[in-house]
Design a protein around this motif. Structure first.
Motif, mmCIF file in Angstrom:
data_model
loop_
_atom_site.group_PDB
_atom_site.id
_atom_site.type_symbol
_atom_site.label_atom_id
_atom_site.label_comp_id
_atom_site.label_asym_id
_atom_site.label_seq_id
_atom_site.Cartn_x
_atom_site.Cartn_y
_atom_site.Cartn_z
ATOM 1 N N LEU A 228 -89.717 -88.600 19.562
ATOM 2 C CA LEU A 228 -90.088 -89.716 20.651
ATOM 3 C C LEU A 228 -89.985 -89.794 21.995
ATOM 4 C CD1 LEU A 228 -90.389 -92.180 19.652
ATOM 5 C CD2 LEU A 228 -87.981 -93.153 20.345
ATOM 6 N N PHE A 229 -89.326 -89.096 23.377
ATOM 7 C CA PHE A 229 -89.064 -88.843 24.125
ATOM 8 C C PHE A 229 -90.231 -87.529 24.502
ATOM 9 C CE2 PHE A 229 -85.619 -91.276 23.157
ATOM 10 C CZ PHE A 229 -85.962 -92.457 23.859
ATOM 11 N N GLY A 230 -90.826 -86.723 23.800
ATOM 12 C CA GLY A 230 -91.577 -85.842 23.890
ATOM 13 C C GLY A 230 -90.597 -84.362 24.775
ATOM 14 N N ALA B 111 -89.847 -94.784 29.400
ATOM 15 C CA ALA B 111 -91.468 -94.595 29.754
ATOM 16 C C ALA B 111 -92.099 -94.052 29.234
ATOM 17 C CB ALA B 111 -91.379 -94.362 31.344
ATOM 18 N N ALA B 112 -91.251 -92.942 28.806
ATOM 19 C CA ALA B 112 -92.374 -91.708 28.277
ATOM 20 C C ALA B 112 -93.265 -91.893 27.072
ATOM 21 C CB ALA B 112 -91.647 -90.581 27.873
ATOM 22 N N SER C 1 -95.303 -94.608 26.393
ATOM 23 C CA SER C 1 -96.631 -94.771 26.865
ATOM 24 C C SER C 1 -97.653 -94.349 28.317
ATOM 25 C CB SER C 1 -96.456 -96.770 27.689
ATOM 26 O OG SER C 1 -97.838 -96.754 28.053
ATOM 27 N N PRO C 2 -98.793 -93.850 27.378
ATOM 28 C CA PRO C 2 -99.307 -93.203 28.471
ATOM 29 C C PRO C 2 -100.116 -94.232 29.793
ATOM 30 C CG PRO C 2 -100.553 -93.706 26.887
ATOM 31 C CD PRO C 2 -99.206 -94.368 26.593
ATOM 32 N N ARG C 3 -99.279 -95.229 30.496
ATOM 33 C CA ARG C 3 -99.011 -96.129 31.156
ATOM 34 C C ARG C 3 -97.784 -95.648 32.203
ATOM 35 N NH1 ARG C 3 -100.005 -101.848 28.389
ATOM 36 N NH2 ARG C 3 -98.872 -102.667 29.988
ATOM 37 N N THR C 4 -96.894 -95.230 31.520
ATOM 38 C CA THR C 4 -95.341 -95.038 32.843
ATOM 39 C C THR C 4 -95.411 -93.865 31.995
ATOM 40 O OG1 THR C 4 -94.645 -96.089 30.600
ATOM 41 C CG2 THR C 4 -94.782 -97.662 32.042
ATOM 42 N N ALA C 5 -95.807 -92.646 31.123
ATOM 43 C CA ALA C 5 -95.020 -91.908 31.282
ATOM 44 C C ALA C 5 -94.760 -90.963 32.275
ATOM 45 C CB ALA C 5 -95.756 -90.792 29.792
ATOM 46 N N HIS C 6 -96.000 -90.616 33.200
ATOM 47 C CA HIS C 6 -95.746 -90.266 34.472
ATOM 48 C C HIS C 6 -94.900 -90.675 35.338
ATOM 49 C CE1 HIS C 6 -97.627 -94.213 35.972
ATOM 50 N NE2 HIS C 6 -96.980 -94.453 37.540
ATOM 51 N N LEU C 7 -93.718 -91.488 34.700
ATOM 52 C CA LEU C 7 -92.838 -91.690 36.271
ATOM 53 C C LEU C 7 -91.861 -90.725 34.926
ATOM 54 C CD1 LEU C 7 -92.900 -95.554 35.308
ATOM 55 C CD2 LEU C 7 -93.218 -94.628 37.350
ATOM 56 N N VAL C 8 -91.172 -90.362 34.531
ATOM 57 C CA VAL C 8 -90.156 -89.596 33.941
ATOM 58 C C VAL C 8 -91.041 -88.076 33.646
ATOM 59 C CG1 VAL C 8 -89.052 -90.802 32.343
ATOM 60 C CG2 VAL C 8 -91.436 -90.323 30.825
ATOM 61 N N ALA C 9 -92.027 -87.812 33.818
ATOM 62 C CA ALA C 9 -92.717 -85.933 34.108
ATOM 63 C C ALA C 9 -92.043 -85.749 34.688
ATOM 64 C CB ALA C 9 -94.310 -86.297 35.238
ATOM 65 N N GLY C 10 -91.494 -84.139 34.565
ATOM 66 C CA GLY C 10 -90.305 -83.625 34.335
ATOM 67 C C GLY C 10 -89.247 -83.794 33.935
ATOM 68 N N VAL C 11 -88.896 -84.372 32.995
ATOM 69 C CA VAL C 11 -87.266 -85.362 32.516
ATOM 70 C C VAL C 11 -86.972 -83.320 31.904
ATOM 71 C CG1 VAL C 11 -88.537 -86.153 30.850
ATOM 72 C CG2 VAL C 11 -86.075 -86.441 31.711
ATOM 73 N N THR D 88 -85.038 -97.228 12.273
ATOM 74 C CA THR D 88 -85.790 -98.003 12.913
ATOM 75 C C THR D 88 -87.228 -97.653 13.429
ATOM 76 O OG1 THR D 88 -86.070 -99.740 14.257
ATOM 77 C CG2 THR D 88 -85.076 -97.884 15.143
ATOM 78 N N LEU D 89 -86.972 -96.256 13.378
ATOM 79 C CA LEU D 89 -87.531 -95.047 13.440
ATOM 80 C C LEU D 89 -88.533 -94.523 12.523
ATOM 81 C CD1 LEU D 89 -85.996 -92.772 16.414
ATOM 82 C CD2 LEU D 89 -87.814 -93.774 16.342
ATOM 83 N N ALA D 90 -88.198 -94.848 11.058
ATOM 84 C CA ALA D 90 -88.423 -94.938 9.922
ATOM 85 C C ALA D 90 -89.766 -95.261 9.612
ATOM 86 C CB ALA D 90 -87.184 -94.567 8.798
ATOM 87 N N ALA D 91 -88.978 -97.595 9.960
ATOM 88 C CA ALA D 91 -89.939 -98.391 9.871
ATOM 89 C C ALA D 91 -90.571 -98.317 10.327
ATOM 90 C CB ALA D 91 -88.804 -99.175 9.682
ATOM 91 N N TYR D 92 -91.233 -97.904 12.068
ATOM 92 C CA TYR D 92 -92.228 -98.193 13.010
ATOM 93 C C TYR D 92 -92.764 -97.074 12.813
ATOM 94 C CZ TYR D 92 -89.234 -102.309 11.660
ATOM 95 O OH TYR D 92 -88.035 -103.317 11.242
ATOM 96 N N GLY D 93 -92.210 -95.829 13.374
ATOM 97 C CA GLY D 93 -92.916 -95.353 14.159
ATOM 98 C C GLY D 93 -92.633 -94.760 15.540
ATOM 99 N N ARG D 94 -93.976 -93.488 15.455
ATOM 100 C CA ARG D 94 -94.284 -93.474 17.372
ATOM 101 C C ARG D 94 -95.068 -94.937 17.599
ATOM 102 N NH1 ARG D 94 -94.091 -89.208 19.551
ATOM 103 N NH2 ARG D 94 -93.474 -87.390 17.884
ATOM 104 N N SER D 95 -96.013 -94.960 16.513
ATOM 105 C CA SER D 95 -96.744 -96.179 17.562
ATOM 106 C C SER D 95 -96.075 -97.360 17.209
ATOM 107 C CB SER D 95 -98.440 -96.384 16.743
ATOM 108 O OG SER D 95 -97.478 -97.261 15.114
#
Ligand SMILES: *Cc1c(COP(=O)(O)O)cnc(C)c1O
Length: 471
Positions: A125-127, A264-265, A267-277, A349-356
């Motif tokens: 989920l967090f890439g 933040a990871a 959404s593409p809108r906020t993923a830059h905030l955790v780039a490098g994690v 909760t991850l099975a029910a709602y998934g990544r999207s």
């Protein structure tokens, strides 16, 4: 009454089930808090003979439904507090029904396998790269503890000591560095680990000062650096990628406290905030915040998860499976031994709602935070104090005509009045030297209407407080 002779199981469980639907529906409109005077009814002396499950369940529901802080509802903006998704709630009930001990495969093959899947799904989920692994723990405080415990083990090994066996005695002080955003719970973890909460040397007043840190690491010897991904007052981030480059130049361990900010990871809108994690050695995160699973839920990820067994494995009591045994399990990979199957609500909760589904929820919260910032900006008696990179809006009450010297006192009184009023909840902080409110939006139930009510209650109480007596 001996529980063996209690035939109240069905009635007790049915009472909970019957109460659940109406309670959950009421969350949209009921106040967050309406007092808990009735809790006294449940006190007094220990009963000599018990009343049985059925009667006790009704009594507990009758008082609890009224007296609880309804923080699972949509207008609890205090701290950073998520609610509980429908799938997570059903799975959490199942946890208690099955009462698994997620200590080892010997105790529960099922809970162990579910924990492996839950951790892998969270990692994905967090890439984070597939090499990352971890353990589920009770909270982000325990995730910080777990990660910093593994870091301590790594650091002591640099000095030729197995700290799990020999302890800290004889070692120098472990150098720990962070920026101004370091969270109290990371300090608490250091306190519990025997380093002391004052062992953190802070570089920078907000984001970490990289050149100052670089100089300090050049002469510190092996050290631990705590990065902050999602600071609690306004949701700001340390620059993780540049920080990782500094840490990689020296012999240091990079730990990231991402209790809610790791999301933040999603959404593409906020993923830059955790780039490098993904360059971190360890990461701490919470489940009971933005994942919206019930308390107690947190998780620690390690880039090299084998370090957990080295730091937390127990010396083999003859009746326990050892860390390397095929019958071992997660009890050897974190601070707890016997533990509940907290993987089940995470899995469900991850099975029910998934990544999207999670991306949609996070992005809705990002939108709601901007919406709240807009409402604050549009109100002549409110002043926003910080940018809104994520899900927290830091602002203060500032009615025209109130002298600046009185604003801290006024905002403190508004904070107190909010908690007494109970229609909405938010907490105060000190930001940039100013007393401020810092509502955080991470509950799946929250909608625009809740924010409109929040702003109107704050303005109403501010108007009252600025007319009222000053201390
Ligand atoms: C909430 C929080 C913690 C502590 O989390 P608990 O779940 O309360 O233990 C640690 N760090 C940050 C940044 C947080 O927001």
């Amino acid at each position: 009454m001996d529980p063996l002779h209690d035939d109240g199981t069905s009635d007790a469980l049915r009472a909970v089930f019957d109460a659940a639907g109406p309670y959950l529906s009421s969350l949209a409109s009921r106040p967050v808090y309406a007092g808990s005077a009735r809790v006294r009814e449940l006190g007094g002396a220990l009963p000599a003979d018990g009343a049985g499950a059925s009667s006790v369940a009704s009594q507990l529901l009758s008082v609890g439904l009224e007296s609880a802080t309804h923080s699972a509802g949509p207008r609890f903006f205090h701290f950073v507090t998520g609610g509980v998704t429908p799938a997570a709630l059903a799975a959490d009930w199942t946890v208690s029904l099955l009462d698994q001990n997620a200590f080892s495969r010997a105790a529960s093959e099922f809970a162990t396998a579910m924990e492996t899947t839950a951790l892998d799904w969270l990692r994905s989920l967090f890439g984070l790269p597939p090499s990352f692994g971890g353990a589920l723990v009770g909270s982000a405080t325990f995730a910080n503890f777990t990660a910093l415990g593994a870091a301590t083990h790594w650091w002591a090994a640099r000095h030729g000591v197995d700290v799990a066996a020999s302890g800290l005695a004889g070692l120098p002080r472990m150098p720990v560095f962070s920026g101004g955003y370091v969270h109290a719970s990371a300090r608490k973890a250091l306190q519990l680990l025997g380093h002391g909460r004052d062992s953190v040397s802070v570089h920078g007043s907000g984001r970490v000062d990289l050149s100052s840190l670089d100089r300090a690491l050049a002469s510190s010897g092996p050290a631990v650096v705590i990065a902050n991904a999602g600071e609690v007052n306004a949701g700001d981030f340390d620059p993780l990628a540049s920080l990782a480059s500094v840490v990689e130049r020296h012999d240091a361990w990079l730990h990231v406290d991402g209790a809610f900010g790791l999301f933040a990871a999603l959404s593409p809108r906020t993923a830059h905030l955790v780039a490098g994690v993904e360059r971190a050695d360890s990461i701490a995160c919470d489940g009971h915040k933005w994942l919206n699973v019930p308390y107690e839920s947190g998780f620690a990820f390690l880039r090299d998860p084998a370090r957990l067994g080295a730091a937390f494995g127990m010396p083999g009591a003859p009746y326990l499976p050892g860390a390397d045994s095929p019958r071992g399990g997660y009890g050897q990979l974190g601070p707890e031994s016997s533990r509940r199957a907290r993987s089940l609500p995470i899995w469900a909760t991850l099975a029910a709602y998934g990544r999207s589904g999670y991306r949609a929820m996070v992005e809705r919260h990002l939108d709601l935070a901007q919406e709240l910032a807009g409402l604050v900006d549009a109100a002549p008696d409110l002043e926003r104090l910080a940018d809104v990179p994520l899900c927290i809006v830091c602002f203060r009450v500032r009615p025209p005509g109130v002298p600046p010297a009185e604003l801290d006192d006024l905002n403190r009184r508004v904070g107190e009045a909010l908690l007494d009023d109970g229609r909405v909840f938010a907490g105060t902080t000190v930001y940039d030297g100013k007393v401020a409110l810092r509502p955080a939006i991470v509950n799946w139930r929250t909608t625009s209407r809740d924010l409109e009510l929040f702003v109107s209650v704050v303005r109403e109480l501010a108007a009252k407080a600025s007319r009222g007596p000053r201390r």
